[in-house]
Design a protein around this motif. Structure first.
Motif: not given
Length: 515
Positions: A303-311, A313-315, A351-357, A388-391
């Protein structure tokens, strides 16, 4: 209620080593309202043989459970369902066999997640469902692994996953269900040895509250309540009394505790031995139980997908920094790859956006292997991204990233391509071609912007159109592109080069130039 105002329903499935769980929730405002929970004990871990292959009966038990879950998920959009598999499918050499058959029952991708990612999601599930208690230690004893996390708010600080679980320990230390003081002591000692390497890290970090989650700790809490400890708090003294009570039984069938279900009996002694080891190793004074766990973590993150993206991106950013990546070059390659990929129509409907990401992260991290050495750095990069560990990344996503950077340059040895479960090889080929072109076009590592470049793709034939007289002014780069043409040709791909004209660009690919 109209279609427009109907709350969004989301579902998460946790394919654990002992049980499969499904939880369905309705998104109401800023919160989630759980509408149903489903649990099936499948004993997946008990089907792992000495060669780490799942036997047919355990595969079938798992598939039967997923078929039942599928009935509840009729009509759910793929974006509203997340399925995570844990320890046993991480370990199983034939996990792809199970996943292929599962595909026919559930039209949703199954993510096999690394232990540290499992730990992070468990923490998220607990943090979202518990009152905030400040700094928290979360312990989750599953069928095949135990996760230990320290964090505050929704952020984790220490995450470890240890290969010790109530099913695997039961098989090893309590064969045929026999219980004895010698067996209990051996199981506890083995767990203490597993925890030895991290115990001081955790005790130094400290916490305000220790919280247990999932079936093993829930069962221990229920039994302690049955023994008269009505507050349900787990303490070392209470665990010692439970330990002694277990030793009065010679076989798990003899365990007659109030609150202990028949299907939990076989793995109960092993679970208690592991929790005793955790309490002793980390000097825990008391622990409470939380209903939140991995599946709730999946729900809240969905439900909070932006948090997942942030994680993620941070990783990726942290990894680029750790391995001293030339960020300017990484961004040049990333921007070029994005520009090229946006021009091609690769597998519409996916899921083109996922592949592009994933392509963007692969481009950002394609040179992490340079920190080891230049020769074969693409292989070093692949190794680091795979292991590697990649959160925030599941194992499939890490495998895709590793595959992209492995094939960014040199010969295309596709026999070395790993097995994938969510994506197919053909989904990755456009990403590989795009990244390779972006790497070649930025080979000079120049801050000068690239000229206008267009690409048109027709399956394995790609036409790269460059400005007029470009080759004369960029002879080194032109030579690299001709070398790239040869690499493509060896695997049945075709890279054609053309020049922009004042007229409308030709629809058809130009004739391939002589090498």
């Amino acid at each position: 209620m109209t279609e427009h105002t109907r709350p969004r329903e989301i579902a998460a499935i946790d394919m654990g080593s002992n049980s499969f769980h499904m939880v369905v929730a309705r998104v109401v405002g800023q919160s989630l309202q759980i509408v149903s929970r489903h649990k099936q004990r499948v004993h997946l871990a008990s089907g792992l043989d000495e060669h780490h292959n799942l036997d047919q009966p355990s595969i079938q038990r798992g598939l039967n459970c997923l078929a039942m879950f599928a009935e509840r998920l009729q009509g759910f959009e793929p974006d509203n369902v997340r399925i995570a598999a844990t320890y046993t499918l991480r370990q199983a050499n034939n996990a792809h066999v199970f996943l292929k058959r599962a595909e026919t029952l559930l039209p949703y991708p199954i993510e096999i997640i690394p232990g540290t990612e499992e730990a992070r999601l468990i923490y998220l599930g607990v943090a979202h469902t518990q009152p905030d208690t400040g700094r928290k230690l979360i312990v989750d004893i599953g069928g095949g692994s135990t996760e230990l996390v320290i964090g505050e708010g929704f952020e984790t600080e220490l995450t470890y996953s240890k290969h010790m679980g109530c099913v695997s320990y039961n098989q090893h230390y309590f064969p045929k269900g026999k219980i004895s003081s010698k067996r209990m002591a051996a199981a506890q000692l083995a767990a203490e040895q597993k925890l030895e390497s991290i115990a001081s890290l955790y005790t130094r970090a400290g916490w305000q509250a220790a919280i247990g989650s999932s079936g093993t700790i829930k069962a221990i809490r229920e039994v302690l309540i049955g023994l008269g400890y009505n507050d349900g708090i787990i303490t070392p003294e209470r665990l010692d009394k439970l330990y002694e009570a277990i030793l009065k039984a010679k076989h798990y069938d003899d365990l007659a505790f109030e609150g202990l279900s028949d299907d939990r009996k076989p793995v109960f002694a092993a679970g208690v031995a592991i929790l005793c080891a955790v309490f002793k190793s980390l000097a825990i004074s008391e622990m409470v139980f939380s209903d939140g766990a991995l599946r709730e973590g999946l729900l809240y993150e969905m439900e909070d997908r932006f948090r997942h993206s942030d994680i993620r991106t941070r990783t990726a950013s942290a990894m680029a920094k750790q391995y001293n990546v030339d960020i300017a070059q990484a961004n040049r390659v990333k921007d070029c790859a994005e520009m090229l990929y946006n021009q091609i129509d690769s597998h519409p409907g996916l899921a083109r956006s996922e592949l592009a990401t994933l392509l963007n992260w692969g481009a950002l991290l394609h040179e992490v292997g340079l920190s080891i050495s230049y020769p074969g750095f693409h292989r070093h990069s692949a190794y680091l991204l795979r292991h590697s560990t990649m959160p925030g990344f599941n194992l499939e996503q890490q495998t895709v990233l590793a595959t992209l950077v492995r094939f960014q340059r040199k010969s295309l040895k596709f026999e070395e391509m790993p097995e994938l479960s969510i994506y197919k090889r053909k989904h990755l080929y456009p990403l590989i071609r795009t990244l390779r072109l972006a790497v070649v076009l930025n080979g000079q590592r120049s801050d000068e912007p690239l000229p206008s470049i267009t690409v048109t793709a027709d399956k394995e034939t790609w036409l790269l159109t460059l400005p007029p007289n470009w080759e004369q002014d960029n002879r080194l780069l032109a030579a690299d592109l001709r070398q790239e043409q040869e690499y493509w040709q060896k695997v049945g791909w075709s890279l054609q080069l053309g020049e922009h004209t004042d007229e409308k660009p030709a629809e058809k690919p130009a004739e391939k130039p002589e090498n």
